[in-house]
Motif scaffolding. Structure first.
Motif, PDB file in Angstrom:
ATOM      1  N   GLU A 183     -40.042   1.557  62.503  1.00  0.00           N
ATOM      2  CA  GLU A 183     -39.006   0.629  62.973  1.00  0.00           C
ATOM      3  C   GLU A 183     -39.519  -0.175  64.164  1.00  0.00           C
ATOM      4  O   GLU A 183     -39.308  -1.380  64.253  1.00  0.00           O
ATOM      5  N   TYR A 184     -40.217   0.517  65.081  1.00  0.00           N
ATOM      6  CA  TYR A 184     -40.738  -0.144  66.292  1.00  0.00           C
ATOM      7  C   TYR A 184     -41.724  -1.242  65.904  1.00  0.00           C
ATOM      8  O   TYR A 184     -41.655  -2.360  66.409  1.00  0.00           O
ATOM      9  N   ILE A 185     -42.636  -0.914  64.955  1.00  0.00           N
ATOM     10  CA  ILE A 185     -43.640  -1.897  64.536  1.00  0.00           C
ATOM     11  C   ILE A 185     -42.956  -3.078  63.845  1.00  0.00           C
ATOM     12  O   ILE A 185     -43.263  -4.236  64.113  1.00  0.00           O
ATOM     13  N   LEU A 186     -41.972  -2.772  62.977  1.00  0.00           N
ATOM     14  CA  LEU A 186     -41.236  -3.841  62.288  1.00  0.00           C
ATOM     15  C   LEU A 186     -40.566  -4.782  63.290  1.00  0.00           C
ATOM     16  O   LEU A 186     -40.594  -5.996  63.134  1.00  0.00           O
ATOM     17  N   ARG A 187     -39.988  -4.203  64.306  1.00  0.00           N
ATOM     18  CA  ARG A 187     -39.304  -5.003  65.309  1.00  0.00           C
ATOM     19  C   ARG A 187     -40.285  -5.939  66.015  1.00  0.00           C
ATOM     20  O   ARG A 187     -39.956  -7.091  66.304  1.00  0.00           O
ATOM     21  N   ILE A 188     -41.491  -5.422  66.271  1.00  0.00           N
ATOM     22  CA  ILE A 188     -42.491  -6.254  66.964  1.00  0.00           C
ATOM     23  C   ILE A 188     -42.938  -7.397  66.062  1.00  0.00           C
ATOM     24  O   ILE A 188     -42.921  -8.560  66.457  1.00  0.00           O
ATOM     25  N   ILE A 189     -43.343  -7.056  64.822  1.00  0.00           N
ATOM     26  CA  ILE A 189     -43.930  -8.107  63.977  1.00  0.00           C
ATOM     27  C   ILE A 189     -42.880  -9.106  63.489  1.00  0.00           C
ATOM     28  O   ILE A 189     -43.174 -10.268  63.278  1.00  0.00           O
ATOM     29  N   SER A 190     -41.627  -8.663  63.349  1.00  0.00           N
ATOM     30  CA  SER A 190     -40.604  -9.584  62.859  1.00  0.00           C
ATOM     31  C   SER A 190     -40.146 -10.551  63.937  1.00  0.00           C
ATOM     32  O   SER A 190     -39.586 -11.609  63.645  1.00  0.00           O
ATOM     33  N   ASN A 191     -40.339 -10.183  65.185  1.00  0.00           N
ATOM     34  CA  ASN A 191     -39.855 -11.006  66.288  1.00  0.00           C
ATOM     35  C   ASN A 191     -40.797 -12.171  66.549  1.00  0.00           C
ATOM     36  O   ASN A 191     -42.008 -11.997  66.535  1.00  0.00           O
ATOM     37  N   LYS A 192     -40.234 -13.341  66.767  1.00  0.00           N
ATOM     38  CA  LYS A 192     -41.074 -14.511  67.047  1.00  0.00           C
ATOM     39  C   LYS A 192     -41.727 -14.385  68.412  1.00  0.00           C
ATOM     40  O   LYS A 192     -42.821 -14.864  68.637  1.00  0.00           O
ATOM     41  N   LYS A 193     -41.024 -13.771  69.326  1.00  0.00           N
ATOM     42  CA  LYS A 193     -41.572 -13.542  70.678  1.00  0.00           C
ATOM     43  C   LYS A 193     -41.690 -12.041  70.896  1.00  0.00           C
ATOM     44  O   LYS A 193     -40.847 -11.434  71.564  1.00  0.00           O
ATOM     45  N   PRO A 194     -42.740 -11.413  70.321  1.00  0.00           N
ATOM     46  CA  PRO A 194     -42.842  -9.946  70.369  1.00  0.00           C
ATOM     47  C   PRO A 194     -42.816  -9.409  71.799  1.00  0.00           C
ATOM     48  O   PRO A 194     -42.209  -8.372  72.063  1.00  0.00           O
ATOM     49  N   LEU A 195     -43.424 -10.139  72.742  1.00  0.00           N
ATOM     50  CA  LEU A 195     -43.515  -9.626  74.107  1.00  0.00           C
ATOM     51  C   LEU A 195     -42.138  -9.496  74.749  1.00  0.00           C
ATOM     52  O   LEU A 195     -41.879  -8.545  75.486  1.00  0.00           O
ATOM     53  N   SER A 196     -41.271 -10.467  74.443  1.00  0.00           N
ATOM     54  CA  SER A 196     -39.935 -10.413  75.045  1.00  0.00           C
ATOM     55  C   SER A 196     -39.184  -9.175  74.566  1.00  0.00           C
ATOM     56  O   SER A 196     -38.365  -8.615  75.289  1.00  0.00           O
ATOM     57  N   TYR A 197     -39.471  -8.734  73.309  1.00  0.00           N
ATOM     58  CA  TYR A 197     -38.859  -7.483  72.835  1.00  0.00           C
ATOM     59  C   TYR A 197     -39.486  -6.276  73.523  1.00  0.00           C
ATOM     60  O   TYR A 197     -38.791  -5.383  74.015  1.00  0.00           O
ATOM     61  N   ILE A 198     -40.845  -6.272  73.559  1.00  0.00           N
ATOM     62  CA  ILE A 198     -41.556  -5.102  74.094  1.00  0.00           C
ATOM     63  C   ILE A 198     -41.142  -4.807  75.521  1.00  0.00           C
ATOM     64  O   ILE A 198     -40.978  -3.642  75.899  1.00  0.00           O
ATOM     65  N   PHE A 199     -40.949  -5.872  76.313  1.00  0.00           N
ATOM     66  CA  PHE A 199     -40.614  -5.641  77.716  1.00  0.00           C
ATOM     67  C   PHE A 199     -39.110  -5.676  77.994  1.00  0.00           C
ATOM     68  O   PHE A 199     -38.687  -5.586  79.140  1.00  0.00           O
ATOM     69  N   SER A 200     -38.311  -5.829  76.902  1.00  0.00           N
ATOM     70  CA  SER A 200     -36.865  -5.750  77.102  1.00  0.00           C
ATOM     71  C   SER A 200     -36.477  -4.282  77.319  1.00  0.00           C
ATOM     72  O   SER A 200     -37.276  -3.373  77.086  1.00  0.00           O
TER      73      SER A 200
END
Lengths: 281, 281, 281, 281
Positions: C75-92
């Motif tokens: 799920e974590y990997i999917l969330r990263i790759i699906s997001n256009k701005k992966p960094l904004s998710y990772i550091f949210s």
């Protein structure tokens, strides 16, 4: 004479700005350093009160105490000489607290052991209110202060009622529980009653007899209802305060209801509305 | 007959003024002395209840009790003879309290040991309400009293609900905790439930089984939400009460909305507005 | 380039819809499964923390932990790759929580025993807020959130005041109770003071000396009155918020008071009123 | 057929009036007797739960239980046969409670010891709400009920937030206190967290480590602030409810603001105002 300033006068003014001029850079720096030293001093007092640390680092705490005492002494003297009315500072709340937080260390020369009274320095923490008032956020407190002052009379009546009820009910509980179970005397029973009515409920004293438990239940439910009163008073006051600020209602002269919030003149009597705000008296 | 006053009549009137005329110097002095004696008597009762003091100064406490009893007896008699309707005083709340606080000492002649009932004198403390009503600050209490009386019905419904819930939930807890862990019988479990719902929480009785803890958690969160109800009721009442005083709204006769706060006559029906105030019915 | 989507792009978009598109059936199903797995994972962590269960079913818990960890990793990997701005998710906030709840299990390869940190996964439960926001009922929370944000400043002032008072009063109690009875050092006394002022009252520390009990009574009654302040602030804010929604008052342009609730245009300046609602600024 | 009533029909109607017709003398008497028997049955259950009394008067309690069971059985049957829609009663809340309070005694023939489940009868106490609704005072409860129903959604959001916070903070405390000091597992820590946040504070579990105490202090101050939320919600709702009843504001048709409270027709559109009351939608 008015325009001629002696060297001393200039120095005094500079010191005043340093201490009180929170708008200047020097003043801000001073405030922040003072804030830091007060917090540090507080931390040291707390740690010194833990016997485990005190045994290990006693001399370190002792020397630190003295350094901080000297720092506060200098600050105290500066505050006195920089003030135009030194006496008004000395006898102000902060002035007394500042002095009391210095005395114990100096007294310990004559009366060994009196340095433990240094904990009184904690009261200096209240100065944080003054220092932090710089930060705009805290300006909000004036609103709350105003409401609390307005509802003070009612709160006093309420507190008085709670105390009388506690004395009466505490005495009854002393009679009921027959002096046992922690209800060993009337003051203790009153203490228990306050603990119960305020819903704190330590449990160090608790009723054991069936009648005692029944009365206690009654006290608790009553206390539960009573908690509503101060809340109601403060809330009503806060809502009212807000209203007088939010909604422009009446012309201050003829009291006519004014619909237009941005009106500059009362549409009825022509009264000039200051700043476009109309106050409810 | 109306204009002729016997010596006794004059004395009675003077006594009445002394006791009730808080506006006169004599009346004020009497009130303050009574206040002092009540507080002193209270202090003595409290100290006598502490066995450490009682063992040491028993005879001092005993004599003081008698002096105070005599003082209160004289005051009681004065109150009766000075009153035009003595019976209405004797059977009033204060009258009964005054008598009950005297009886135990006199009864102790016939039934030794009954003087311990003297603690009932604490109830005289309630007279402080009457005495201190002199001070203008306390006039505020009438506002709170009014609001509380208005919300009394709702508070009764609420208290009834809390009691029923306590009985039902207390019984369930008794079944769950199986009669152990302090939940030894249903009345005890109900007592625990009231202690919990009112958020007092002594901890003398506390659930141990997992199911018991789960139900207890549910009760606490419910109680947490329920505390909002009396507060809401009183606050709404206080806000309403304030409004009726702050804003003049309607003509008392035709109920027409009146804009002008300083209006002397209703603009619709011509009703005279007393003191420039308009009440909301 | 804008209109050409690589296979990867399409996949990413589909994944994005799966995870974030709570309006679609696939998205809803994904949310419900995630909700179920989080709750299950939580239940397992709780049960594994009970030594009785852990001794019996240790290997079952261990395997389940790994299965859930793998699920969450995907799920974590999917969330990263699906997001256009992966960094904004990772550091949210959610991104950090998601990562932290995975790490302990992987770390346990290198540092045996670190899997106990898996309890940090409980924080994932906060995601329920996001998931359940689907349910219309919970849309209400926005109203409360708004009021809380508006009263945040005042609450901060209040909490600051409570903390300062606790430090000052805690220190005084430390001096009074003489370092015994649980008041063994200043931090402990401060802890006791907070426990008392908030009316929690564990009773693990309780005053024993008469002076200590007197001060404690004072603190309790004060705390009882203080509880009124945050309640008053939030209530006033909630009432105000409600008012701005319930009653249409003023034209957003010229602020003229508007009587007709269903008005489409301001009667004074002709401003179009959106959706028939007029907001108080 | 409509006008012809069989003997059975008449009997059924008479029974219906007896049970439900609280306006008639017979109905009132029946209600009061039922009230008395429920209270008596409750008292007996409570006393039977106290082992001291049970040992002494076991057979008395046993016989009384049977008499009351028979009385309630007859009442149950009467309620069924008198009702036009018996099934709607049987499956209503009261119907289920009535049946459940009978079953244990009958079951005890087959399963000895099951009569202890008779305590479920306590739930019948809830019928007091229905019976006492006669008394006009309790009509007030409808106002509170209405407000509570209106604020239910928000309260649910709030309770959900409290539970999530309790789980998260409880888990953190479990990690911090290291499984000792009563924080033996996560469910226990969550239980402690609820006890703390609701300010109940039993003290059966209390933090011992300095970090634990610091976190606990934070939880308490947070809980102290959080208690404001449900209070604010209910108060705002109660104030709003009151307003819609107290002040007539707008015509239900054209929404024009109506000054005259006693207006029978809207002065603008001529809409008839029912009972002289205008509702805010």
């Amino acid at each position: 004479m008015k325009h001629i300033k002696t060297k001393y006068e200039i120095l005094r003014q500079k010191t005043y700005i340093l201490i009180h001029g929170s708008g200047t850079i020097a003043g801000k720096t001073f405030d922040l350093i003072l804030l830091g030293v007060i917090l540090l001093s507080l931390l040291l007092i707390m740690m010194a009160s833990i016997s485990k640390f005190d045994n290990k680092y006693h001399s370190f705490f002792y020397i630190s105490e003295w350094i901080i005492t000297v720092f506060f002494s200098i600050e105290y003297i500066l505050r006195i000489i920089s003030n135009k009315k030194p006496l008004s500072y000395i006898f102000s709340f902060y002035g007394v607290v500042d002095l009391l937080s210095l005395l114990p260390m100096y007294l310990s020369f004559f009366i060994p052991g009196s340095e433990v009274l240094g904990v009184i320095r904690t009261l200096r923490l209240l100065r944080l209110f003054a220092i932090l008032d710089l930060i705009p956020i805290l300006n909000q407190s004036s609103h709350i202060k105003e409401s609390l002052r307005a509802s003070m009379n009612k709160i006093i009546v309420f507190v008085y009622f709670v105390i009388v009820m506690s004395i009466v009910l505490g005495t009854i509980m002393f009679m009921v529980e027959g002096g046992h179970n922690g209800f060993s005397n009337i003051p203790n029973s009153i203490y228990w009653c306050i603990v119960t009515m305020t819903t704190v409920g330590y449990g160090d004293i608790a009723p054991i007899t069936p009648i005692g438990k029944t009365i206690a239940s009654f006290i608790m439910i009553m206390g539960y209802g009573i908690i509503a009163v101060p809340t109601g008073i403060v809330t009503a006051e806060l809502s009212r305060n807000r209203k007088s600020k939010d909604i422009k209602n009446n012309c201050p002269r003829c009291k006519t209801y004014i619909y237009n919030e941005f009106a500059n003149y009362c549409y009825n009597c022509g009264e000039k509305l200051i700043d476009g705000t109309v106050e409810i008296n």
